[in-house]
Design a protein around this motif. Structure first.
Motif, mmCIF file in Angstrom:
data_model
loop_
_atom_site.group_PDB
_atom_site.id
_atom_site.type_symbol
_atom_site.label_atom_id
_atom_site.label_comp_id
_atom_site.label_asym_id
_atom_site.label_seq_id
_atom_site.Cartn_x
_atom_site.Cartn_y
_atom_site.Cartn_z
ATOM 1 N N VAL A 110 -22.667 -18.798 25.625
ATOM 2 C CA VAL A 110 -22.149 -19.766 25.992
ATOM 3 C C VAL A 110 -22.496 -20.631 27.509
ATOM 4 C CG1 VAL A 110 -20.265 -19.472 24.442
ATOM 5 C CG2 VAL A 110 -20.073 -19.125 26.828
ATOM 6 N N GLY A 111 -23.335 -20.002 28.035
ATOM 7 C CA GLY A 111 -23.720 -20.446 29.667
ATOM 8 C C GLY A 111 -25.217 -20.041 29.687
ATOM 9 N N ASN A 113 -27.911 -18.053 32.827
ATOM 10 C CA ASN A 113 -27.996 -17.443 34.029
ATOM 11 C C ASN A 113 -29.368 -16.769 34.228
ATOM 12 O OD1 ASN A 113 -26.553 -15.853 31.708
ATOM 13 N ND2 ASN A 113 -28.043 -14.350 32.588
ATOM 14 N N ASP A 147 -21.690 -13.951 32.959
ATOM 15 C CA ASP A 147 -21.082 -14.259 34.175
ATOM 16 C C ASP A 147 -19.453 -14.824 33.940
ATOM 17 O OD1 ASP A 147 -20.964 -14.849 37.102
ATOM 18 O OD2 ASP A 147 -23.026 -15.763 37.077
ATOM 19 N N LEU A 148 -18.977 -14.896 35.073
ATOM 20 C CA LEU A 148 -17.522 -15.140 34.852
ATOM 21 C C LEU A 148 -17.078 -16.541 34.314
ATOM 22 C CD1 LEU A 148 -14.498 -14.819 35.339
ATOM 23 C CD2 LEU A 148 -14.811 -15.585 37.752
ATOM 24 N N SER A 149 -17.984 -17.622 34.403
ATOM 25 C CA SER A 149 -17.885 -19.152 33.883
ATOM 26 C C SER A 149 -18.001 -18.968 32.395
ATOM 27 C CB SER A 149 -18.792 -19.918 34.497
ATOM 28 O OG SER A 149 -20.023 -20.001 33.961
ATOM 29 N N HIS A 150 -18.704 -17.948 31.896
ATOM 30 C CA HIS A 150 -18.864 -17.851 30.428
ATOM 31 C C HIS A 150 -17.488 -17.686 29.758
ATOM 32 C CE1 HIS A 150 -23.315 -16.655 31.312
ATOM 33 N NE2 HIS A 150 -22.824 -17.890 31.881
ATOM 34 N N PHE A 152 -14.720 -18.761 30.569
ATOM 35 C CA PHE A 152 -13.932 -19.915 30.861
ATOM 36 C C PHE A 152 -14.530 -20.862 29.708
ATOM 37 C CE2 PHE A 152 -12.572 -18.523 34.655
ATOM 38 C CZ PHE A 152 -11.390 -18.817 35.112
ATOM 39 N N GLN A 153 -15.821 -20.910 29.677
ATOM 40 C CA GLN A 153 -16.444 -21.865 28.487
ATOM 41 C C GLN A 153 -16.164 -21.380 27.210
ATOM 42 O OE1 GLN A 153 -18.087 -24.430 29.427
ATOM 43 N NE2 GLN A 153 -18.882 -25.004 27.298
ATOM 44 N N ALA A 178 -28.317 -11.165 37.627
ATOM 45 C CA ALA A 178 -27.236 -11.567 37.018
ATOM 46 C C ALA A 178 -25.832 -10.812 37.353
ATOM 47 C CB ALA A 178 -27.186 -11.672 35.394
ATOM 48 N N MET A 179 -24.915 -10.454 36.695
ATOM 49 C CA MET A 179 -23.813 -9.806 36.979
ATOM 50 C C MET A 179 -24.065 -8.253 37.221
ATOM 51 S SD MET A 179 -20.878 -10.246 38.720
ATOM 52 C CE MET A 179 -20.307 -11.704 37.961
ATOM 53 N N VAL A 185 -15.062 -6.590 39.643
ATOM 54 C CA VAL A 185 -15.439 -7.724 38.595
ATOM 55 C C VAL A 185 -14.757 -7.417 37.287
ATOM 56 C CG1 VAL A 185 -17.227 -9.142 37.582
ATOM 57 C CG2 VAL A 185 -17.366 -8.659 40.019
ATOM 58 N N PHE A 188 -11.413 -8.010 36.968
ATOM 59 C CA PHE A 188 -11.031 -9.422 36.734
ATOM 60 C C PHE A 188 -11.159 -9.994 35.405
ATOM 61 C CE2 PHE A 188 -11.670 -13.888 38.094
ATOM 62 C CZ PHE A 188 -10.129 -14.209 38.691
ATOM 63 N N TYR A 189 -12.654 -9.904 34.814
ATOM 64 C CA TYR A 189 -13.011 -9.901 33.811
ATOM 65 C C TYR A 189 -11.899 -9.628 32.593
ATOM 66 C CZ TYR A 189 -18.013 -11.030 34.346
ATOM 67 O OH TYR A 189 -19.245 -11.523 34.514
#
Ligand SMILES: [Zn+2]
Ligand SMILES: [Zn+2]
Ligand SMILES: [Zn+2]
Ligand SMILES: [Zn+2]
Lengths: 227, 227
Positions: A110-111, A113, A147-150, A152-153, A178-179, A185, A188-189
């Motif tokens: 969904v994003g 990278n 990645d983290l923003s994925h 949120f997306q 990438a990550m 992390v 946090f994920y």
């Protein structure tokens, strides 16, 4: 290097390794069915699938996917079949050309990278289209979170009704550029997935030598793969 | 929508807004110098700069940047001049064509991500080249962190000697399809920056209506912009 390392969900063949890298890599549909059957009998419940051309190069050919599905349904009855819509095998809407086959699941990025040598491109309009196709053909998405923003997306897309609330999320770690594999992390994920998508299931995939580390973390913290 | 909202570092003009959107947006070099001087006299210490073509479209023309630098050095003596190497104004190595002008700083994206309607492409070889040019011309980079993995990538580049240990990092939040404005992520960004790049300075930029929120968080937690 395979990009599909979730050994519990059994990624039989990634899009990249060839016979010349590792003679044991199953390339043909018959080889893939055979190796998936072995994993299925050993307890694997999800098969994450790519297909190849005859020369071993990555493919998204719906006919090949159809053959693979047929073989898996026959030899691994009840196994969850997940097809890759990843960008290493095709470009643009060709990436989703197999969704009308109605596999149980399909991967969805969904994003965008970086990958080791290039940009992994998932433009917003293609992401929306793939999600729509998955709804049309009743395919459950697995979000590949590089990645983290994925995360949120994916949550935004659930809110908009583009993804089901019980989407499956995979944290992908250890891809160069990438990550990386990082415990803080990872934690946090997990926390963010719980906060944004409480109904989603999740697992984690480490690339190459990181497979084992990620599986240990996953088991320890309750990822779906062993539950 | 401007993508360069750090009002304390004063982003005079982003790459996108035009006169037709907001007649107050400074477009010509003379207008930019004038509006930067007003900000400088009000206490801004860093000017983040884009340039435009005569028709208002984004540009990376080194001659225009040279005119802007000359005007700023004259009217804002001592102000830190940061030029954008962002991908909204040009593509490929053209993005770094102004680095031989030896500005004090330049922006640098070290990963890729989605933007509202497209992929923001920063392929690994271009990132490496831009970092190398910044070393050659003694330009201090500001890392534009649009996602968490970009912090890890910057840390890898410091370790490899591609970036200085005291690099400046900007957390960019509120871009549609990238990272939203989220306090838990902001705090995790700060913690991760501290862990991976203890010598780096940092600030945060919120897009559009999020500017104020981010500035408040930044001030509250010790980001450089007010210190
Ligand atoms: Zn895959
Ligand atoms: Zn899984
Ligand atoms: Zn900018
Ligand atoms: Zn700043």
């Amino acid at each position: 290097m395979t990009m599909d390392p979730c050994i519990i969900c059994v990624a039989i063949t990634g899009s990249l390794p060839r016979k010349s890298d590792n003679p044991a890599v199953p390339i043909t549909v018959a080889e893939q069915v055979e190796s998936t059957q072995a994993a299925f009998e050993a307890g694997a419940t999800i098969a994450h699938c790519h297909v190849r051309n005859d020369d071993g190069s990555p493919s998204s050919d719906p006919d090949r996917f159809a053959q693979l599905i047929e073989g898996l349904r026959h030899h691994c009855p009840g196994m969850i079949i997940q097809l890759s819509t990843g960008g290493r095998s095709a470009a643009g809407q060709t990436r989703g050309g197999m969704l009308p086959l109605r596999p149980d699941m399909a991967s969805l990025s969904v994003g965008s990278n970086n990958f080791p040598t290039r940009v992994y491109e998932n433009p917003p309009d293609l992401v929306d289209w793939l999600a729509q196709e998955m709804q049309t053909y009743d395919v459950r998405p697995e979000i590949e979170a590089f990645d983290l923003s994925h995360l949120f997306q994916a949550a935004v897309m659930i809110e908009r009704g583009q993804l089901p609330a019980n989407v499956h999320v995979q944290f992908v770690m250890g891809v160069k550029n990438a990550m990386p594999v990082d415990r803080e992390v990872f934690d946090f994920y997990r926390k963010t997935r719980e906060r944004l998508m409480p109904q989603a299931t999740w697992c984690a995939a480490g690339i190459g030598r990181h497979q084992i580390t990620l599986n240990e973390w996953c088991v320890e913290t309750g990822g779906h793969c062993r539950t």
